[in-house]
Design an enzyme around this catalytic site. Structure first.
Site, PDB file in Angstrom:
ATOM      1  CE  LYS A 157      -3.979   0.164   2.340  1.00  0.00           C
ATOM      2  NZ  LYS A 157      -5.132   0.052   1.434  1.00  0.00           N
ATOM      3  CB  ILE A 158       3.285   2.587  -2.427  1.00  0.00           C
ATOM      4  CG1 ILE A 158       4.271   1.461  -2.086  1.00  0.00           C
ATOM      5  CG2 ILE A 158       4.033   3.902  -2.695  1.00  0.00           C
ATOM      6  CD1 ILE A 158       5.195   1.045  -3.208  1.00  0.00           C
TER       7      ILE A 158
END
Ligand code: PMP
Length: 308
Positions: A157-158
């Site tokens: 989850k960048i």
């Protein structure tokens, strides 16, 4: 009265005191990694349970590795900080818990991750339904393709990669749909803008492999386990073509925010009966009960927050 607090620069502070400067790297470039974790309030037991907290922090630290972010906490310490924050806040309702590891360096023009400081912050907010619809939702195939692993790694989850989801979700909402389904650059089905996807046909359940550019979803993993344990169905991971969705008996989406969400139509074509399918309903029923600590079999997925 519950208190709105954040863990910020190593301490628990009022959320309004948790402020970063305008030069912060993450604000300019999306150089952050985040999590979305649910805290679920059980009214009968008067207890708050956090769902699969460890797994969320394991994924956060994977994202940190990807982004060369050295935050000084282990999974155990992150879990302890979360328990302490929730105890201090004292919420007695459903929550969305947001950990964020970010490039905190206050320096604008530097694209070298290894030269930038990192920090970690955490907050929690009251949170009910994510998708504002009763029953089966209406989806559209997005004109935005899901980012490929050769562009930005989608499995973690960048923060920056959420521009892709946000473009897709916004396009769908403006066109009157509840959610967008995104395809890979090859045209295989990837996932929703914030949910993994499952297809049910002829009593079998399929989901795209993570290598089709979707997030390693924790609800996805939970749904695979529930299909096996509660319905005796092994979920098959394989690439799915768009036209298979049109012909499916059931399609459902999974996510921390969205739980198990049935899809009633895609591109205005009904899926199956257009109503909530039997397999989707069964998985959803077990899921909504167990995330509130209601099912002893899955109790080890839930962390109880001791309340004063
Ligand atoms: N895909 C994307 C793009 C997401 O943002 C999310 C929400 N975290 C999911 C899938 C579902 O993942 P999880 O079940 O771990 O919340």
């Amino acid at each position: 009265m519950p208190k709105s607090l954040a863990f910020f620069r190593g301490k628990i502070v009022p959320v309004e005191d948790a402020q970063v400067g305008v030069m912060t790297h993450a604000l300019h470039y999306g150089t952050a990694v985040f999590e979305g974790i649910r805290g679920n309030w059980n009214e009968d037991q008067r207890k708050l349970y956090v769902f699969r907290m460890r797994e969320h922090y394991e994924r956060l630290l994977q994202g940190c590795r990807m982004m060369l972010m050295d935050i000084p906490y282990t999974v155990e310490q992150l879990c302890d900080i979360t328990v302490e924050l929730l105890q201090s806040c004292g919420y007695r309702e459903d929550l969305y818990i947001r950990p964020l590891a970010y490039k905190s360096h206050e320096l604008v023009a530097n694209l070298k991750l290894h030269e930038l400081d990192s920090d970690f912050t955490l907050m929690a907010v009251p949170f009910g339904n994510y998708i504002d619809a009763d029953g089966a939702i209406h989806c559209t195939t997005s004109s935005w393709r899901r980012i490929d692993d050769t562009i930005i790694p989608p499995r973690v989850k960048i923060s920056g990669h959420y521009v892709n989801s946000i473009l897709a979700k916004t396009e769908a909402a403006l066109a009157g749909f509840d959610e967008a389904i995104m395809l890979t650059p090859n045209g295989d089905v990837s996932e929703g803008s914030g949910e993994n996807l499952f297809l049910v046909t002829g009593g079998q359940i399929f989901t795209p492999p993570v290598s089709d550019n979707n997030l390693t979803g924790i609800t996805r993993d939970s749904a695979i386990t529930l299909a096996r344990e509660e319905l005796g169905i092994e979920v098959v991971e394989r690439s799915i073509r768009r036209s298979e969705l049109y012909l499916a008996d059931e399609v459902f989406l999974t996510g921390t925010a969205a739980h198990v969400t049935p899809v009633g139509s895609l591109d205005r074509r009904p899926i199956g009966s257009g109503e909530v399918g039997a397999i989707t309903q069964k998985i959803s029923d077990v899921y909504v009960d167990l995330i509130r600590g209601g099912n002893p079999k899955y109790r080890d997925w839930c962390t109880e927050i001791p309340m004063e």
